[in-house]
Design a protein around this motif. Structure first.
Motif, PDB file in Angstrom:
ATOM      1  N   PRO A  40       0.811  -1.228   0.000  1.00 35.51           N
ATOM      2  CA  PRO A  40       0.000   0.000   0.000  1.00 35.51           C
ATOM      3  C   PRO A  40       0.843   1.277   0.000  1.00 35.51           C
ATOM      4  O   PRO A  40       0.518   2.243  -0.697  1.00 35.51           O
ATOM      5  N   SER A  41       1.933   1.270   0.775  1.00 32.16           N
ATOM      6  CA  SER A  41       2.810   2.446   0.792  1.00 32.16           C
ATOM      7  C   SER A  41       3.511   2.628  -0.548  1.00 32.16           C
ATOM      8  O   SER A  41       3.656   3.757  -1.045  1.00 32.16           O
ATOM      9  N   LEU A  42       3.943   1.517  -1.144  1.00 36.10           N
ATOM     10  CA  LEU A  42       4.585   1.591  -2.448  1.00 36.10           C
ATOM     11  C   LEU A  42       3.591   2.041  -3.523  1.00 36.10           C
ATOM     12  O   LEU A  42       3.955   2.792  -4.438  1.00 36.10           O
ATOM     13  N   LEU A  43       2.337   1.617  -3.395  1.00 39.52           N
ATOM     14  CA  LEU A  43       1.306   2.047  -4.332  1.00 39.52           C
ATOM     15  C   LEU A  43       1.104   3.554  -4.243  1.00 39.52           C
ATOM     16  O   LEU A  43       0.988   4.240  -5.274  1.00 39.52           O
ATOM     17  N   ALA A  44       1.048   4.071  -3.024  1.00 36.85           N
ATOM     18  CA  ALA A  44       0.894   5.519  -2.839  1.00 36.85           C
ATOM     19  C   ALA A  44       2.076   6.274  -3.436  1.00 36.85           C
ATOM     20  O   ALA A  44       1.901   7.307  -4.116  1.00 36.85           O
ATOM     21  N   LEU A  45       3.277   5.770  -3.205  1.00 32.22           N
ATOM     22  CA  LEU A  45       4.471   6.416  -3.755  1.00 32.22           C
ATOM     23  C   LEU A  45       4.454   6.394  -5.282  1.00 32.22           C
ATOM     24  O   LEU A  45       4.789   7.386  -5.938  1.00 32.22           O
ATOM     25  N   LEU A  46       4.049   5.267  -5.854  1.00 28.18           N
ATOM     26  CA  LEU A  46       3.975   5.152  -7.307  1.00 28.18           C
ATOM     27  C   LEU A  46       2.950   6.119  -7.879  1.00 28.18           C
ATOM     28  O   LEU A  46       3.217   6.821  -8.865  1.00 28.18           O
ATOM     29  N   ALA A  47       1.758   6.169  -7.272  1.00 25.46           N
ATOM     30  CA  ALA A  47       0.711   7.058  -7.766  1.00 25.46           C
ATOM     31  C   ALA A  47       1.138   8.518  -7.667  1.00 25.46           C
ATOM     32  O   ALA A  47       0.863   9.323  -8.567  1.00 25.46           O
ATOM     33  N   PHE A  48       1.804   8.863  -6.572  1.00 33.46           N
ATOM     34  CA  PHE A  48       2.281  10.238  -6.397  1.00 33.46           C
ATOM     35  C   PHE A  48       3.296  10.612  -7.471  1.00 33.46           C
ATOM     36  O   PHE A  48       3.178  11.648  -8.137  1.00 33.46           O
ATOM     37  N   SER A  49       4.293   9.763  -7.658  1.00 36.27           N
ATOM     38  CA  SER A  49       5.377  10.101  -8.579  1.00 36.27           C
ATOM     39  C   SER A  49       4.936  10.039 -10.039  1.00 36.27           C
ATOM     40  O   SER A  49       5.405  10.813 -10.876  1.00 36.27           O
ATOM     41  N   GLU A  50       3.991   9.134 -10.365  1.00 34.17           N
ATOM     42  CA  GLU A  50       3.536   9.015 -11.756  1.00 34.17           C
ATOM     43  C   GLU A  50       2.814  10.266 -12.229  1.00 34.17           C
ATOM     44  O   GLU A  50       2.783  10.566 -13.422  1.00 34.17           O
ATOM     45  N   SER A  51       2.242  11.025 -11.301  1.00 42.55           N
ATOM     46  CA  SER A  51       1.490  12.219 -11.680  1.00 42.55           C
ATOM     47  C   SER A  51       2.370  13.378 -12.108  1.00 42.55           C
ATOM     48  O   SER A  51       1.866  14.366 -12.636  1.00 42.55           O
ATOM     49  N   SER A  52       3.676  13.252 -11.889  1.00 39.40           N
ATOM     50  CA  SER A  52       4.547  14.366 -12.250  1.00 39.40           C
ATOM     51  C   SER A  52       5.797  13.962 -13.021  1.00 39.40           C
ATOM     52  O   SER A  52       6.283  14.728 -13.848  1.00 39.40           O
ATOM     53  N   PHE A  53       6.326  12.736 -12.788  1.00 40.46           N
ATOM     54  CA  PHE A  53       7.581  12.419 -13.489  1.00 40.46           C
ATOM     55  C   PHE A  53       7.813  10.932 -13.733  1.00 40.46           C
ATOM     56  O   PHE A  53       8.523  10.565 -14.670  1.00 40.46           O
TER      57      PHE A  53
END
Length: 212
Positions: A40-53
């Motif tokens: 779940p934490s890795l999913l949040a990190l992936l979703a966050f970073s995919e939105s910008s870079f």
């Protein structure tokens, strides 16, 4: 070499074998991470970073996580939505402050035509462009950067992001939860069709509202 991002399927690259292999390995790592105890934490990190870079969309991690724990489908979709919207804020400010430095990168990775499309959508649809971006197969990061570059009002940008991203991720989680492995295994094939179908519906709604 030219690389084109395809939502839920990572990158399709022509030429530049080393870079193509790098993206393939990155994509495979994201899929494997869905089984990690801190997924779940890795999913949040992936979703966050995919939105910008970051190049890999969160659908490829959300789907197998939902398949493994269907009773937590809506929780996973909520995590993905919130993190993606927060990451979109970063993309917005990157576009507002550093567009000139980003343009060569957009062209190198094959994003430039998507960027010009996003810019045109903002001129035509305004708020609706962000909502369309949230569900369309065009990489969302391109829209967040474009929104900042054209100085779109921030609150409408956030509202469109919440609705668009929420529709996409809750739809993916719901379909995987309902259809199981049949949909999860074919997500890469169907996600573009679903995205464009939703875009078509939204465009029809916009047209009807403008005619009234």
């Amino acid at each position: 070499m030219r690389c084109v991002e395809r939502p839920a399927s990572g990158f399709v690259c022509s030429g530049g074998g080393a870079r193509s292999l790098m993206f393939r390995r990155l994509y495979d790592w994201v899929v494997r991470a869905s089984g990690h105890r801190r997924a779940p934490s890795l999913l949040a990190l992936l979703a966050f970073s995919e939105s910008s870079f970051f190049p890999i969309p969160p659908d490829v991690m959300l789907a197998p996580m939902t398949l493994a724990r269907p009773e937590r489908a809506w929780w996973f979709a909520a995590i993905t939505t919130v993190a993606s919207v927060v990451g979109g804020m970063l993309g917005y400010w990157i576009g507002a402050l550093f567009l000139d430095a980003l343009l060569p990168w957009l062209k190198e990775l094959g994003y430039y035509s998507a960027y010009t499309t996003a810019r045109d959508w903002f001129e035509t649809y305004g708020f609706w462009a962000v909502l369309l971006a949230g569900v369309s197969p065009i990489p969302y990061k391109v829209f967040t950067v474009a929104a900042g570059a054209v100085a779109m009002p921030f609150l409408p940008f956030m509202a469109g992001s919440i609705v668009g991203r929420g529709v996409r991720f809750f739809l993916v989680a719901g379909l995987v939860r309902s259809l199981g492995p049949v949909f999860e295994q074919r997500l890469l094939k169907y996600i573009d069709w679903i995205g464009w179908a939703i875009v078509a519906v939204i465009v029809v709604v916009i047209a009807v509202l403008q005619l009234r």
